[in-house]
Structure formats: structure tokens, C-alpha cells
Design a protein around this motif. Sequence first.
Motif, mmCIF file in Angstrom:
data_model
loop_
_atom_site.group_PDB
_atom_site.id
_atom_site.type_symbol
_atom_site.label_atom_id
_atom_site.label_comp_id
_atom_site.label_asym_id
_atom_site.label_seq_id
_atom_site.Cartn_x
_atom_site.Cartn_y
_atom_site.Cartn_z
ATOM 1 N N ARG A 183 0.832 -1.201 0.000
ATOM 2 C CA ARG A 183 0.000 0.000 0.000
ATOM 3 C C ARG A 183 0.872 1.259 0.000
ATOM 4 O O ARG A 183 0.640 2.208 -0.757
ATOM 5 C CB ARG A 183 -0.870 -0.033 1.263
ATOM 6 N N LEU A 184 1.892 1.224 0.861
ATOM 7 C CA LEU A 184 2.839 2.341 0.960
ATOM 8 C C LEU A 184 3.459 2.625 -0.405
ATOM 9 O O LEU A 184 3.479 3.769 -0.851
ATOM 10 C CB LEU A 184 3.910 1.944 1.975
ATOM 11 N N GLN A 185 3.933 1.591 -1.069
ATOM 12 C CA GLN A 185 4.618 1.815 -2.351
ATOM 13 C C GLN A 185 3.649 2.290 -3.422
ATOM 14 O O GLN A 185 3.996 3.113 -4.241
ATOM 15 C CB GLN A 185 5.438 0.589 -2.772
ATOM 16 N N ARG A 186 2.406 1.762 -3.374
ATOM 17 C CA ARG A 186 1.412 2.217 -4.349
ATOM 18 C C ARG A 186 1.190 3.712 -4.216
ATOM 19 O O ARG A 186 1.056 4.427 -5.197
ATOM 20 C CB ARG A 186 0.066 1.510 -4.123
ATOM 21 N N MET A 187 1.157 4.174 -2.963
ATOM 22 C CA MET A 187 0.923 5.598 -2.735
ATOM 23 C C MET A 187 2.175 6.426 -3.037
ATOM 24 O O MET A 187 2.112 7.459 -3.671
ATOM 25 C CB MET A 187 0.478 5.824 -1.288
ATOM 26 N N LYS A 188 3.307 5.958 -2.560
ATOM 27 C CA LYS A 188 4.532 6.765 -2.634
ATOM 28 C C LYS A 188 5.173 6.760 -4.018
ATOM 29 O O LYS A 188 5.742 7.759 -4.449
ATOM 30 C CB LYS A 188 5.536 6.286 -1.586
ATOM 31 N N THR A 189 5.118 5.642 -4.697
ATOM 32 C CA THR A 189 5.762 5.541 -6.013
ATOM 33 C C THR A 189 4.748 5.285 -7.114
ATOM 34 O O THR A 189 4.781 5.920 -8.158
ATOM 35 C CB THR A 189 6.788 4.379 -6.031
ATOM 36 N N GLY A 190 3.856 4.348 -6.850
ATOM 37 C CA GLY A 190 2.936 3.891 -7.898
ATOM 38 C C GLY A 190 2.021 4.972 -8.430
ATOM 39 O O GLY A 190 1.830 5.119 -9.640
ATOM 40 N N ARG A 191 1.474 5.759 -7.524
ATOM 41 C CA ARG A 191 0.450 6.723 -7.920
ATOM 42 C C ARG A 191 0.959 7.761 -8.930
ATOM 43 O O ARG A 191 0.290 8.068 -9.907
ATOM 44 C CB ARG A 191 -0.061 7.413 -6.644
ATOM 45 N N LEU A 192 2.157 8.283 -8.691
ATOM 46 C CA LEU A 192 2.676 9.306 -9.614
ATOM 47 C C LEU A 192 3.081 8.666 -10.953
ATOM 48 O O LEU A 192 2.908 9.270 -12.019
ATOM 49 C CB LEU A 192 3.850 10.065 -8.992
ATOM 50 N N MET A 193 3.621 7.446 -10.894
ATOM 51 C CA MET A 193 3.962 6.753 -12.143
ATOM 52 C C MET A 193 2.686 6.443 -12.930
ATOM 53 O O MET A 193 2.672 6.544 -14.156
ATOM 54 C CB MET A 193 4.712 5.459 -11.836
ATOM 55 N N THR A 194 1.638 6.074 -12.205
ATOM 56 C CA THR A 194 0.366 5.814 -12.869
ATOM 57 C C THR A 194 -0.135 7.076 -13.555
ATOM 58 O O THR A 194 -0.573 7.054 -14.713
ATOM 59 C CB THR A 194 -0.681 5.315 -11.855
ATOM 60 N N PHE A 195 -0.025 8.192 -12.845
ATOM 61 C CA PHE A 195 -0.439 9.445 -13.486
ATOM 62 C C PHE A 195 0.406 9.722 -14.726
ATOM 63 O O PHE A 195 -0.113 10.170 -15.757
ATOM 64 C CB PHE A 195 -0.358 10.635 -12.526
ATOM 65 N N ALA A 196 1.709 9.461 -14.611
ATOM 66 C CA ALA A 196 2.605 9.732 -15.751
ATOM 67 C C ALA A 196 2.140 8.970 -16.994
ATOM 68 O O ALA A 196 2.092 9.527 -18.094
ATOM 69 C CB ALA A 196 4.040 9.359 -15.388
ATOM 70 N N CYS A 197 1.782 7.715 -16.815
ATOM 71 C CA CYS A 197 1.336 6.914 -17.971
ATOM 72 C C CYS A 197 -0.072 7.300 -18.404
ATOM 73 O O CYS A 197 -0.397 7.280 -19.593
ATOM 74 C CB CYS A 197 1.387 5.426 -17.630
ATOM 75 N N GLU A 198 -0.905 7.659 -17.434
ATOM 76 C CA GLU A 198 -2.280 8.032 -17.745
ATOM 77 C C GLU A 198 -2.330 9.390 -18.463
ATOM 78 O O GLU A 198 -3.235 9.659 -19.257
ATOM 79 C CB GLU A 198 -3.081 8.100 -16.438
ATOM 80 N N ALA A 199 -1.358 10.242 -18.152
ATOM 81 C CA ALA A 199 -1.373 11.603 -18.700
ATOM 82 C C ALA A 199 -1.413 11.584 -20.229
ATOM 83 O O ALA A 199 -2.131 12.370 -20.851
ATOM 84 C CB ALA A 199 -0.167 12.391 -18.202
ATOM 85 N N GLY A 200 -0.643 10.679 -20.825
ATOM 86 C CA GLY A 200 -0.647 10.575 -22.280
ATOM 87 C C GLY A 200 -2.027 10.237 -22.812
ATOM 88 O O GLY A 200 -2.472 10.784 -23.826
ATOM 89 N N ALA A 201 -2.704 9.318 -22.090
ATOM 90 C CA ALA A 201 -4.051 8.917 -22.499
ATOM 91 C C ALA A 201 -5.041 10.066 -22.326
ATOM 92 O O ALA A 201 -5.926 10.272 -23.162
ATOM 93 C CB ALA A 201 -4.488 7.699 -21.686
ATOM 94 N N ILE A 202 -4.889 10.819 -21.246
ATOM 95 C CA ILE A 202 -5.779 11.968 -21.023
ATOM 96 C C ILE A 202 -5.561 13.011 -22.123
ATOM 97 O O ILE A 202 -6.509 13.519 -22.726
ATOM 98 C CB ILE A 202 -5.551 12.591 -19.622
ATOM 99 N N LEU A 203 -4.294 13.312 -22.384
ATOM 100 C CA LEU A 203 -3.974 14.303 -23.429
ATOM 101 C C LEU A 203 -4.504 13.855 -24.787
ATOM 102 O O LEU A 203 -4.923 14.677 -25.599
ATOM 103 C CB LEU A 203 -2.455 14.505 -23.514
ATOM 104 N N GLY A 204 -4.461 12.550 -25.031
ATOM 105 C CA GLY A 204 -4.897 12.015 -26.324
ATOM 106 C C GLY A 204 -6.364 11.638 -26.353
ATOM 107 O O GLY A 204 -6.821 11.057 -27.336
ATOM 108 N N LYS A 205 -7.086 11.982 -25.283
ATOM 109 C CA LYS A 205 -8.510 11.637 -25.171
ATOM 110 C C LYS A 205 -8.754 10.171 -25.553
ATOM 111 O O LYS A 205 -9.665 9.858 -26.339
ATOM 112 C CB LYS A 205 -9.353 12.568 -26.055
ATOM 113 N N ALA A 206 -7.946 9.312 -24.988
ATOM 114 C CA ALA A 206 -8.024 7.883 -25.301
ATOM 115 C C ALA A 206 -9.276 7.266 -24.707
ATOM 116 O O ALA A 206 -9.857 7.796 -23.760
ATOM 117 C CB ALA A 206 -6.790 7.179 -24.739
ATOM 118 N N GLY A 207 -9.675 6.131 -25.251
ATOM 119 C CA GLY A 207 -10.823 5.399 -24.726
ATOM 120 C C GLY A 207 -10.489 4.762 -23.386
ATOM 121 O O GLY A 207 -9.322 4.633 -23.011
#
Lengths: 303, 303
Positions: A183-207
Amino acid sequence: MPSPREASQSLQEKLNETLEAVNKTITRLLPETDLPEARLFDAMRYGTLNGGKRMRPFMVMQSAKIFNVDMKRARRAAAAVELVHCYSLIHDDLPAMDNADMRRGKPSTHKKFDDATAILAGDALLALAFEILSDPETHEDPRVRCELVKELALAAGGQGLCGGQMLDLLGEKEEFDLGTISRLQRMKTGRLMTFACEAGAILGKAGEPQRKALCNFAQDLGHAFQVTDDILDVEGEVIHLGKPTKKDDKAGKSTFVSAMGKEQAKARAEMLVQQAIRHLHIFQGDRAETLKELAMYVLKRRA
Amino acid sequence: MPSPREASQSLQEKLNETLEAVNKTITRLLPETDLPEARLFDAMRYGTLNGGKRMRPFMVMQSAKIFNVDMKRARRAAAAVELVHCYSLIHDDLPAMDNADMRRGKPSTHKKFDDATAILAGDALLALAFEILSDPETHEDPRVRCELVKELALAAGGQGLCGGQMLDLLGEKEEFDLGTISRLQRMKTGRLMTFACEAGAILGKAGEPQRKALCNFAQDLGHAFQVTDDILDVEGEVIHLGKPTKKDDKAGKSTFVSAMGKEQAKARAEMLVQQAIRHLHIFQGDRAETLKELAMYVLKRRA
């Protein structure tokens, strides 16, 4: 989609290219000034332009490429993510927190400046990240910008980075079970990395399925990243890491290695990376090839 | 526009009403939790729900009323502004910064918890403010939400709060002239107050002259607020302020009082309040009456 030039580049060459591009963007966003408060901006620049692999910006750029997002926009989102990452490192290094004198082979920001300046520089970097994302230059559609802001805020706040760091500090005093460490790692490391990968999808209005695939990829990869980080902390060499090793053990922190042993931790990292890569099968051809290479790199990295 | 009930209320009653409404909103945004990282949220609640006049939320609510903004939305924007104000107080009180043990008559957040928790609580509050503003519940129009995010980020960052606090710290070591002191206060106090007043206009999609009038009002009032703060620091009583007095003098800080003397500072505060009120003449009838009352209150306050 990768261009022919990209297809022939090694991962290291691609990483270097992103590193240079993002450093240029950050430098432009944080110009030198002779205002009386220049010291603050000097510390912000020092804390962000002092090396680092730029892994999170790379994730933004590569996920954005899948959806043919304009690279200038992607670079702004990438810079915002990196500013948040760097702010968190500046604050984590403070004497009141992890008390780390060195970062990326150089004095940490509070050592180079002072604690007060480091606290303020971190604060200002966090605010700047949201300023960047809410600006029309990042995307013409305000709905997209709002989504970027909201997701980054969630990744940075109490449910993300800050909550994870709180757990990390509490972990020095009490022994965590594997569930809490995860849980700690998901919050401390995972969450920002997830945003990093999701950001491309958000910018590209992906499905939704594409977006979800990238999130799942990032979650598993973030998890693997933290496991390998813990392994590197016990067996890595100072010269590669640019920071002292065995610090978790000294601080009595619960890590994946302390909870499951080194060999099992290595097996887990490998399993997670394979799992991460499988999420990317939704993308046809070689669209997600570089992200797959990145996942393998996380497994093999020595720093 | 003020309702008949409001017209008969004293300013203190109106302030109390906003205080209660905003505290409720903040309590809802920061619910108690039994998660392992609960300590972080406890500190966030402690640092925000420990009193305070809620002047900035009051500015948001009153400027929003001028444009008949839905009060539920205005309360969210008001809460976001207050979270940023409280985060800055939590960080400013840290030993590395102003080293203040007391805040609003109670132990400051790092005294009640510890330095690391206080740093993280401040960070998480700053992120939460942007999460709130980017959420559709704050406004249906994403353009409005983006504008709120952008302006708050500017008010909080290196050109606002953080830059002002940096100057404030530098002011302990070197003597500032009146121009630099004014600049410092504009960044440290004025900018967030300006956003508070502007927020109502943004939420209400007000025209440029109305928005500008509120900004000018807030700038002058913020300036007056800081001058009266400096006066209170030299002649106020601990019992009213809930924090030690004469601390600026002890820290060798350049203030309006140190730069121009107490009498001239008082005259300046009065002039600024009159000037602030004049900007509101653009609003017909008694639409901006309460903001005018607030300006007079700043002049007469003893805490």
C-alpha cells in the motif's frame, strides 16, 4: 507511433532524448532572475535540474506518443510530473524527514541552500506543476486540463505521495506487513507513475480500455520499481546510485526485502514486470514497444 | 445581493456564519479515517480547523454573492483558498522558518505532531486545494475551473506566497527599503487575498471591469492588512492575537513599522482602506456593502 528513427534507437538514446527535452522545458519554465527572491528560484532549479533519469517524463512522452499527442503539449505535462517528483524528493531529503545529505551524487537541496529555502522551493514547485497543467498551452480543451490537474492532485496528496511518505515515516517505528508495504509503495511511487502513464491517455482523449491498460501497466511497473529499489538499497553500490545505500536497514524501515527476503523480492519484481508488459498487448503493432523496453530496463537497472 | 436578513446582520455575525459554513465544508473534505496513514489527515484537520477568522473564505463568499453564485460552489472555492492559507501557516511556523510554537492560541501543527508530519500535512493541503478546484462540483464549466486553478497556483507559488515568504526570511538578514517591503507583502499576503476576491468574479463569470475592481480592492486591503499586522505586532496583546507579539522586532525583520514608524503606518493603513473601498463604487446599491464593512474592520481589528 514510433518513427523509423525511433525504432532504431536504443532505450538509452530515447531516455537521453527525453531527458534533454524535459530539462529544456523545465529551464524555460524556471528562468533565471535577478529579483530579490531569486534564491527561491535558484533552489527550485537546483532541485529539479540536478540529474535524475526522468523516468516519469519518459512515461508521459511514451504514453502520449501512442495517441499521437502533440509533443510540445506532452513535454509540458511531462515537466509538471517531474516537478512534483522533484518537490517530493526535496522535502523527503529534509532533516525532519529522511535526513539525506546527498541526492543524485550532489548535496541535496537543503544542504546546498538551507532547510527553509528547500521547504519553500518544494512548495513552489508543487504549485508550479498545477499552473502548467491548467494553462491552455498544455491542451486546448479545458476539460482535459481539469482532468490532468485533478489526477495529479490526487497522485500528490494524502492518498498519494504525501500519504505514502507518512506511512514510510511510520514504518521506521513499527513493522509493517507485506500488505501495508505494498500500500505504501502504491501511494509513494505507484500513484505518480500511474499518473505519468495516464497523462498521455488523457492528453490524447483515449478510450477507457486504453487508459485502463496504461494505468495497470504503470501500477505493476511502479510496484516492480519499488521492489528493485529496495533490492538496490541492500546490494547496490554508492557510485551507481549517487546516494548512500543500506539506509532503509539503518533506519529500521520495513521494505520488500525485509519482509520477503532478497531472492523472493527478485522473483516478485520479475513477475510484476511480465504482468506489466501483458497489459500493453491491447496496443497493436509496436505502438507500446518502448514502454515494454522500459519495463525490462526497470528490472535490470543498477541505479 | 444581500438578503433582508443579511442586511440586518452585523459583520461579526456574517463572519461567524461563513466560519461555520467553511469549517463544515473543510470537515467534509477531510473526514476522519482509520487508515494506517491517519496521522497525516489528523494533522491536516488540526492545522485547518484550529480557529482562524476565515477572512479569505469570507472574501470569496462575499465576492461570489455580488454575482449570485451558487453558495455551495462558492464554499468549495472558499475552502480551497483557506486550505492554501493554512498550509502556508503550517510551513511558516516550522522551526526552519519562523519557528513559532503557538498559532491561534494553540500549539502549532509541528508542536502538536512533529516537523515531518507538519511538512507533509502542508504539502497535502496544497494538493487538496487544487483537487477541489478542478472538480466539476466546484463549477460546471471546465474553463472556470481551470482559471481558478491557474490563479490559485500563481497566488501560492514563487510569484506569490512562497516568493513572499522567501523575501520575509531574507529580510531577517538584510534591511529592506519600503519598496521591497511592499513587494514582500503583496506576494505574501496580497496575492492570496486578491485571488479570494477574484474567485467570486471568476465563478460568476463577471466582466473585466468588475473583476478588476475586486482585484484592486483586494490588493489595497491586503496591503492595509499587512500594515495593521505589523502595527499589532508591536502594540497588540498576546491574549488577542493568540501568538507572541514583537516577534518581528526580535527577528530583526523589516516591517512597515520599522521602515516608516508607527504613526505613519497607521495613516497609511487608513489611506489604503479608503482607497480599497473606492474601487467598489462600481457595484450598484448595497451589493458590495459587506466587503466595505470588512475593509473598515481590517482597520479597527485588534487581532
